[in-house]
Motif scaffolding. Structure first.
Motif, short mmCIF file in Angstrom:
data_model
loop_
_atom_site.label_atom_id
_atom_site.label_comp_id
_atom_site.label_asym_id
_atom_site.label_seq_id
_atom_site.Cartn_x
_atom_site.Cartn_y
_atom_site.Cartn_z
N UNK A 62 0.83 -1.21 0.00
CA UNK A 62 0.00 0.00 0.00
C UNK A 62 0.86 1.25 0.00
N UNK A 63 2.16 1.12 -0.27
CA UNK A 63 3.08 2.24 -0.15
C UNK A 63 2.87 3.26 -1.27
N UNK A 64 3.03 4.53 -0.93
CA UNK A 64 2.92 5.59 -1.92
C UNK A 64 2.65 6.93 -1.26
N UNK A 65 3.35 7.96 -1.71
CA UNK A 65 3.17 9.30 -1.17
C UNK A 65 1.76 9.79 -1.44
N UNK A 66 1.20 10.56 -0.54
CA UNK A 66 -0.14 11.10 -0.72
C UNK A 66 -0.24 11.94 -1.99
N UNK A 67 -1.40 11.89 -2.62
CA UNK A 67 -1.66 12.71 -3.81
C UNK A 67 -2.44 13.97 -3.45
N UNK A 68 -2.67 14.19 -2.17
CA UNK A 68 -3.39 15.39 -1.71
C UNK A 68 -2.39 16.54 -1.62
N UNK A 69 -2.00 17.07 -2.77
CA UNK A 69 -1.01 18.14 -2.85
C UNK A 69 -1.10 18.79 -4.23
N UNK A 70 -0.39 19.88 -4.42
CA UNK A 70 -0.29 20.47 -5.74
C UNK A 70 0.66 19.63 -6.59
N UNK A 71 0.33 19.46 -7.85
CA UNK A 71 1.16 18.63 -8.72
C UNK A 71 2.27 19.46 -9.36
N UNK A 72 3.15 20.00 -8.53
CA UNK A 72 4.33 20.67 -9.06
C UNK A 72 5.39 19.62 -9.40
N UNK A 73 6.51 20.08 -9.96
CA UNK A 73 7.51 19.12 -10.45
C UNK A 73 8.03 18.21 -9.35
N UNK A 74 8.32 18.77 -8.19
CA UNK A 74 8.87 17.97 -7.10
C UNK A 74 7.86 16.95 -6.60
N UNK A 75 6.62 17.37 -6.39
CA UNK A 75 5.61 16.45 -5.89
C UNK A 75 5.28 15.36 -6.89
N UNK A 76 5.23 15.71 -8.17
CA UNK A 76 5.00 14.70 -9.20
C UNK A 76 6.08 13.62 -9.15
N UNK A 77 7.34 14.06 -9.04
CA UNK A 77 8.45 13.09 -9.00
C UNK A 77 8.34 12.18 -7.78
N UNK A 78 7.98 12.77 -6.63
CA UNK A 78 7.88 11.97 -5.40
C UNK A 78 6.70 11.00 -5.45
N UNK A 79 5.58 11.44 -6.01
CA UNK A 79 4.42 10.57 -6.12
C UNK A 79 4.75 9.35 -6.98
#
Length: 300
Positions: A62-79
């Protein structure tokens, strides 16, 4: 269920915490992989991950960073990285096991399907969509398929929005309802597929037993609702008789302010759990009103 062992990767989030507790309550030995100090193995410690998997009966990732965020470049990469890298790490660890789990259930998402307003999307005839979230889901499932685990049955769980006590997904909806803004969002016709976390846990148990079920499995309640119906149920659950509608342009402005995306409410997710229904799975919470009441600790 004595001596039956499940390994849960990503056990510290809302879903992972609930599923871990329920397995323990039902008498399973629970091993965990994650970033918590209490985890049986930590990400990056390949030897410990292999040890955790050795001799287990079931692996649930069930691992995975939350998607409740703005989809900027850094967050997209981490997701993306948090899903693909952990799935790959589990596959490599399984290949090193002498007695690997026979079943591997790996989280995916019902968002993999297109914005569907004409018909429900099943595992057999569903049409995959486009965009960032779909690309993440495709890569996630590809990492599962490519993992070297020849004796382990793999199932991608295309999970709809999960409801339950303590779950964060419904908080924005509840906040709007309390403020009197619990009307339709955007056009209001977009579909909302969901599942209560208890039925997600029961689906995991069901799929572990039903060895003939392979490939992607849609994990959702049997009947999706429109956004208009969703907000009506939210108002009932929070005892708010009226709710003003929120136009799409205002949602987009608000999403920037609270640092999230509007995809959650504006994309039409119409996910039909055809494999589960055909296999005879029964739901404890088949209706949205029942699931919302249970999530708030009320019956009925």
């Amino acid at each position: 269920m004595e001596n039956t062992t499940v390994v849960i990767a990503g056990a510290s989030g809302f879903i992972g915490t609930y599923v871990s507790r329920r397995f323990a309550e039902d008498g399973w030995n629970v091993r965990t992989i994650g970033r918590s100090q209490r985890a049986s193995a930590a990400w990056g410690d390949n030897a410990a991950i292999t040890t955790a998997l050795e001799g287990a009966d079931l692996l649930v990732n069930l691992a995975g960073r939350t998607v409740d965020c703005r989809y900027n470049r850094r967050n997209r990469a981490e997701i993306l990285e948090s899903r693909v890298s952990t799935t790959g790490a589990l596959g490599r660890a399984l290949s090193r096991c002498s007695a690997p789990p026979r079943t591997w259930l790996n989280a995916s998402t019902g968002t993999i399907y297109r914005d569907a307003r004409d018909r429900p999307q099943t595992e057999d005839d569903g049409e995959l969509g486009e965009g960032f979230s779909v690309n993440v889901a495709r890569a996630w499932e590809a990492a599962l398929a490519e993992s070297p685990a020849p004796v382990t049955r793999k199932v991608a769980l295309r999970i709809a929005i999960v409801l339950g006590p303590g779950g964060g997904v419904m908080r924005p909806f509840a906040a709007l309802a309390r403020l009197g803004l619990g009307g339709r969002m955007g056009a209001g016709a977009q579909k909302f597929s969901w599942i209560h976390v208890e039925d997600l846990y029961r689906t995991i148990r069901f799929l572990h037993i039903r060895k003939e079920l392979e490939g992607p499995v849609n994990v959702a309640a049997p009947a999706a609702v429109s956004n208009r119906e969703l907000m009506r149920s939210v108002r009932r659950a929070y005892r708010m008789p009226l709710g003003l509608p929120t136009p799409a342009w205002l949602l987009k402005v608000g999403a920037i302010v609270i640092r999230t995306e509007t995809e959650l409410v504006l994309k039409s997710r119409w996910v039909e759990p055809r494999k589960l229904l055909d296999a005879g799975f029964t739901y404890r919470y088949p209706t949205l009103d029942g699931a919302l009441n249970a999530s708030r600790g009320r019956q009925g």
